[in-house]
Design an enzyme around this catalytic site. Structure first.
Site, PDB file in Angstrom:
ATOM      1  N   CYS A 252       1.634   0.737  -8.795  1.00  0.00           N
ATOM      2  CA  CYS A 252       2.768   1.190  -7.983  1.00  0.00           C
ATOM      3  C   CYS A 252       3.958   1.465  -8.889  1.00  0.00           C
ATOM      4  CB  CYS A 252       3.114   0.146  -6.937  1.00  0.00           C
ATOM      5  SG  CYS A 252       3.320  -1.500  -7.615  1.00  0.00           S
TER       6      CYS A 252
ATOM      7  N   GLY B  91       2.766   2.163   5.366  1.00  0.00           N
ATOM      8  CA  GLY B  91       3.989   1.485   5.813  1.00  0.00           C
ATOM      9  C   GLY B  91       4.608   2.164   7.022  1.00  0.00           C
TER      10      GLY B  91
ATOM     11  N   GLU C   4       5.752  -3.287   0.868  1.00  0.00           N
ATOM     12  CA  GLU C   4       5.710  -2.985  -0.578  1.00  0.00           C
ATOM     13  C   GLU C   4       4.915  -1.694  -0.717  1.00  0.00           C
ATOM     14  OE1 GLU C   4       7.196  -4.672  -2.907  1.00  0.00           O
ATOM     15  OE2 GLU C   4       7.624  -6.599  -1.961  1.00  0.00           O
TER      16      GLU C   4
ATOM     17  N   GLY D 225       0.836  -1.198   0.000  1.00  0.00           N
ATOM     18  CA  GLY D 225       0.000   0.000   0.000  1.00  0.00           C
ATOM     19  C   GLY D 225       0.868   1.243   0.000  1.00  0.00           C
ATOM     20  N   SER D 226       0.308   2.321   0.499  1.00  0.00           N
ATOM     21  CA  SER D 226       1.015   3.602   0.457  1.00  0.00           C
ATOM     22  C   SER D 226       2.160   3.648   1.473  1.00  0.00           C
ATOM     23  CB  SER D 226       0.021   4.721   0.768  1.00  0.00           C
ATOM     24  OG  SER D 226      -0.547   4.489   2.048  1.00  0.00           O
TER      25      SER D 226
HETATM   26  P1  NAD Z   1      -3.463   2.360   1.245  1.00  0.00           P
HETATM   27  O1  NAD Z   1      -2.167   2.536   1.929  1.00  0.00           O
HETATM   28  O2  NAD Z   1      -4.501   3.405   1.431  1.00  0.00           O
HETATM   29  O3  NAD Z   1      -4.154   0.984   1.702  1.00  0.00           O
HETATM   30  C1  NAD Z   1      -3.501  -0.255   1.508  1.00  0.00           C
HETATM   31  C2  NAD Z   1      -3.980  -1.256   2.522  1.00  0.00           C
HETATM   32  O4  NAD Z   1      -3.462  -0.907   3.805  1.00  0.00           O
HETATM   33  C3  NAD Z   1      -5.497  -1.322   2.698  1.00  0.00           C
HETATM   34  O5  NAD Z   1      -5.870  -2.671   2.840  1.00  0.00           O
HETATM   35  C4  NAD Z   1      -5.728  -0.553   3.987  1.00  0.00           C
HETATM   36  O6  NAD Z   1      -6.905  -0.903   4.665  1.00  0.00           O
HETATM   37  C5  NAD Z   1      -4.500  -0.929   4.769  1.00  0.00           C
HETATM   38  N1  NAD Z   1      -4.097   0.004   5.832  1.00  0.00           N
HETATM   39  C6  NAD Z   1      -4.020   1.347   5.764  1.00  0.00           C
HETATM   40  N2  NAD Z   1      -3.547   1.844   6.913  1.00  0.00           N
HETATM   41  C7  NAD Z   1      -3.300   0.789   7.726  1.00  0.00           C
HETATM   42  C8  NAD Z   1      -2.815   0.656   9.055  1.00  0.00           C
HETATM   43  N3  NAD Z   1      -2.495   1.717   9.794  1.00  0.00           N
HETATM   44  N4  NAD Z   1      -2.693  -0.579   9.569  1.00  0.00           N
HETATM   45  C9  NAD Z   1      -3.018  -1.672   8.839  1.00  0.00           C
HETATM   46  N5  NAD Z   1      -3.495  -1.599   7.578  1.00  0.00           N
HETATM   47  C10 NAD Z   1      -3.644  -0.376   7.034  1.00  0.00           C
HETATM   48  O7  NAD Z   1      -3.135   2.149  -0.312  1.00  0.00           O
HETATM   49  P2  NAD Z   1      -4.125   2.076  -1.568  1.00  0.00           P
HETATM   50  O8  NAD Z   1      -4.673   3.415  -1.857  1.00  0.00           O
HETATM   51  O9  NAD Z   1      -5.052   0.923  -1.432  1.00  0.00           O
HETATM   52  O10 NAD Z   1      -3.090   1.665  -2.723  1.00  0.00           O
HETATM   53  C11 NAD Z   1      -2.281   2.569  -3.411  1.00  0.00           C
HETATM   54  C12 NAD Z   1      -0.895   2.634  -2.821  1.00  0.00           C
HETATM   55  O11 NAD Z   1      -0.327   1.323  -2.752  1.00  0.00           O
HETATM   56  C13 NAD Z   1       0.074   3.433  -3.692  1.00  0.00           C
HETATM   57  O12 NAD Z   1       0.915   4.186  -2.866  1.00  0.00           O
HETATM   58  C14 NAD Z   1       0.857   2.365  -4.437  1.00  0.00           C
HETATM   59  O13 NAD Z   1       2.108   2.781  -4.912  1.00  0.00           O
HETATM   60  C15 NAD Z   1       0.967   1.318  -3.374  1.00  0.00           C
HETATM   61  N6  NAD Z   1       1.215  -0.002  -3.939  1.00  0.00           N
HETATM   62  C16 NAD Z   1       2.468  -0.519  -3.806  1.00  0.00           C
HETATM   63  C17 NAD Z   1       2.764  -1.745  -4.376  1.00  0.00           C
HETATM   64  C18 NAD Z   1       4.140  -2.334  -4.279  1.00  0.00           C
HETATM   65  O14 NAD Z   1       4.284  -3.514  -4.548  1.00  0.00           O
HETATM   66  N7  NAD Z   1       5.163  -1.580  -3.907  1.00  0.00           N
HETATM   67  C19 NAD Z   1       1.769  -2.459  -5.070  1.00  0.00           C
HETATM   68  C20 NAD Z   1       0.495  -1.908  -5.166  1.00  0.00           C
HETATM   69  C21 NAD Z   1       0.237  -0.669  -4.593  1.00  0.00           C
END
Ligand code: NAD
Length: 508
Positions: free
Chosen positions: A295, A244, A261, A239-240
């Site tokens: 991503c 992380g 990731e 995720g974002s």
């Molecule tokens: P996001 O960070 O908003 O959410 C991702 C996941 O994390 C969701 O399931 C969310 O519920 C969970 N989450 C959020 N905060 C959390 C916390 N404090 N504790 C536990 N879980 C939590 O991301 P998004 O908008 O769904 O996706 C887009 C982002 O993901 C972009 O920044 C993109 O670059 C990144 N991404 C990275 C990769 C990679 O492999 N590097 C792959 C796909 C997406």
């Protein structure tokens, strides 16, 4: 005006066909929306915080049994999962399009990626090998063994709603672990569908422990409950970078393992010798594909001043003509943004770019491509005088910042001058430039490509990035090692007890 597809009816048809119980996606407290039309398509029941502990305890029990199943037999479960995915590819791919807004060929491509990782993991199930290492002590043998780790928690993002689960689950299962998955709250239906598909594989497998793989439905709070649970040995979180930053320290606090990731701010360099026709196509897919919501999306482009005036007008033409519309209908290459927040984020970045001297082509909302509640945009190409302000950040939308450069030194310095480090490309026919880009003083990213774009990785290689992308690696190569624990074993088959480093400790 593009024909409106009834996504709610279509999603229901697919969920029924895949065998997902209606009680799982109707009448619940959590609404799920399709970015295709912006309308609500299901209501799921959120997993309550109190239930999370029970689910993880059950997964831990399943792990206790599964770790003793021989790895090649564990591979058989993943082989069956691959078979079930092949049979469900069309439906699952379409559901990905409905929930994440990808064009259908990308939705299908995502399912193909799941099938590919299953094939990889089946082979891996016979290759979970350790080293034998020379020992300094006579009559001794030293070696490494790899053991299952425990419960693996998976957190996934909306933009790869199913592939990321499979990258983790296929490896985790052959490595002898149990899996608990917290999908994005924006894409929970595809998670239910994957669980139903896996359940079919489990039924055919026969004697796998119950609760080997489970799904938690909900937002970040459910994710946090999983992250904090002491019986989750590893959390693989996609995720974002913001996410992380929250998840990483929580795991570190209890010394749990993590695979992070996170976000990318990927760049390409177009050199004087580049094949511009090839570069044009690679840039167009990298920057506009998946509506800029990968991503690995190409977000920054450094073009040598000698080819800038040739390439950039052609790129602008491609931006002006790319077909934008309903991803479920053939012809569209760019589908919608996931929601209003994504659209607002894009407009904010474009405003900041303009204020910093950028010249914008595109970026406007495309009114007739979908319903009023959906957010279709023309991808934006922004010519920037320098790399500044929003160019330094990931905006999860189709914005490509284009800048001129004079020397490769300058381009490399700018390329590496951002906080993310996921993917990168160079377009050149000059071997010296290509090799330098791949060398220690070249790209600082986890993925560095020559004459292909930044996105669209294959599963055979390890996937992940450096710096604020989190440092994790998933998928191919030796990424499996993160899902196992390593033991170093020394066996003494002599009649003496020599101590290492010549230490003597004679108790007489
Ligand atoms: P996001 O960070 O908003 O959410 C991702 C996941 O994390 C969701 O399931 C969310 O519920 C969970 N989450 C959020 N905060 C959390 C916390 N404090 N504790 C536990 N879980 C939590 O991301 P998004 O908008 O769904 O996706 C887009 C982002 O993901 C972009 O920044 C993109 O670059 C990144 N991404 C990275 C990769 C990679 O492999 N590097 C792959 C796909 C997406």
């Amino acid at each position: 005006m593009t024909k409106k597809v009834d996504v709610k009816v279509e999603a229901a048809r697919i969920l029924d066909a895949l065998g997902v119980a209606r009680s799982a996606w109707t009448g619940g407290d959590m609404a799920s929306f399709s970015p295709v039309s912006g309308e609500e398509i299901a209501r799921l029941k959120t997993t309550q915080a109190a239930e999370v502990g029970k689910i993880i305890d059950a997964a831990h029990d399943a792990f206790g049994q599964w770790r003793n199943v021989p790895a090649p037999r564990r591979g058989e479960l993943v082989r069956l999962l691959g078979e079930e995915l092949r049979a469900s590819k069309a439906d699952l791919g379409r559901l990905v399009s409905i929930e994440a807004g990808k064009i259908e060929s990308e939705g299908l491509g995502e399912v193909q990626e799941m099938i590919d990782i299953c094939d990889f993991a089946v082979g891996l199930s016979r290759q979970l090998y350790g080293l034998t290492i020379a020992t300094e002590r006579p009559g001794h043998r030293m070696m490494e063994t790899w053991h299952p780790l425990g419960v693996v928690g998976i957190i996934s993002a909306f933009n790869f709603p199913v592939a990321v689960w499979s990258w983790n689950a296929a490896l985790a299962l052959v490595c002898g672990n149990a899996v608990v998955w917290k999908p994005s709250e924006k894409t929970p239906l595809t998670a239910l569908a994957c669980q139903a598909i896996l359940d079919r594989a489990l039924a055919r497998f026969g004697d796998a422990p119950k609760a080997l793989s489970q799904v938690l439905i909900g937002d970040r709070h459910v994710g946090e409950a999983m992250v904090d649970h002491p019986r989750v040995a590893l959390v693989s979180a996609t995720g974002s970078t913001r996410m992380g930053r929250e998840v990483g320290p929580r795991l570190a606090k209890r010394f749990a393992r993590s695979i992070l990731e996170l976000g990318g701010n990927n760049a390409g360099i177009v050199c004087p010798s580049a094949d511009l026709d090839m570069a044009l196509r690679a840039i167009a897919f990298g920057a506009m594909g998946t509506a800029g919501q990968r991503c690995t999306t190409l977000r920054r482009l450094f073009v040598h001043e000698s080819v800038y005036d040739d390439l950039v007008p052609r790129l602008k033409k491609a931006y002006a003509s790319v077909s934008i519309g309903n991803p479920l209908e053939t012809g569209a290459l760019v589908g919608p943004l996931v929601d209003k927040a994504a659209f607002d984020g894009m407009q904010k970045a474009l405003g900041a770019a303009k204020a910093a001297g950028g010249t914008i082509t595109g970026g406007d909302r495309v009114a007739d491509a979908g319903a009023d509640t959906a957010y279709y945009v023309r991808p934006a190409l922004v010519e920037m005088p320098v790399q500044t302000g929003p160019v330094l950040e990931e905006t999860f939308a189709p914005i490509l910042y284009v800048m001129r450069y004079g020397s490769l030194d300058e381009a490399l310095e700018q390329h590496n001058a951002v906080s993310a480090g996921l993917s990168s490309s160079i377009f050149t026919l000059d071997m010296r430039e290509a090799e330098r880009f791949l060398s220690a003083e070249g790209s600082d990213c986890g993925i560095a490509n020559v004459n292909i774009g930044t996105s669209g990785a294959e599963i055979g290689g390890a996937f992940g990035g450096e710096k604020e992308t989190g440092g994790g690696r998933e998928s191919g190569s030796d990424a499996w090692k993160a899902y196992m624990r390593r033991a170093t074993n020394t066996v003494n088959y002599s009649k003496a007890l020599p101590l290492a480093q010549g230490v003597s400790f004679d108790i007489g």
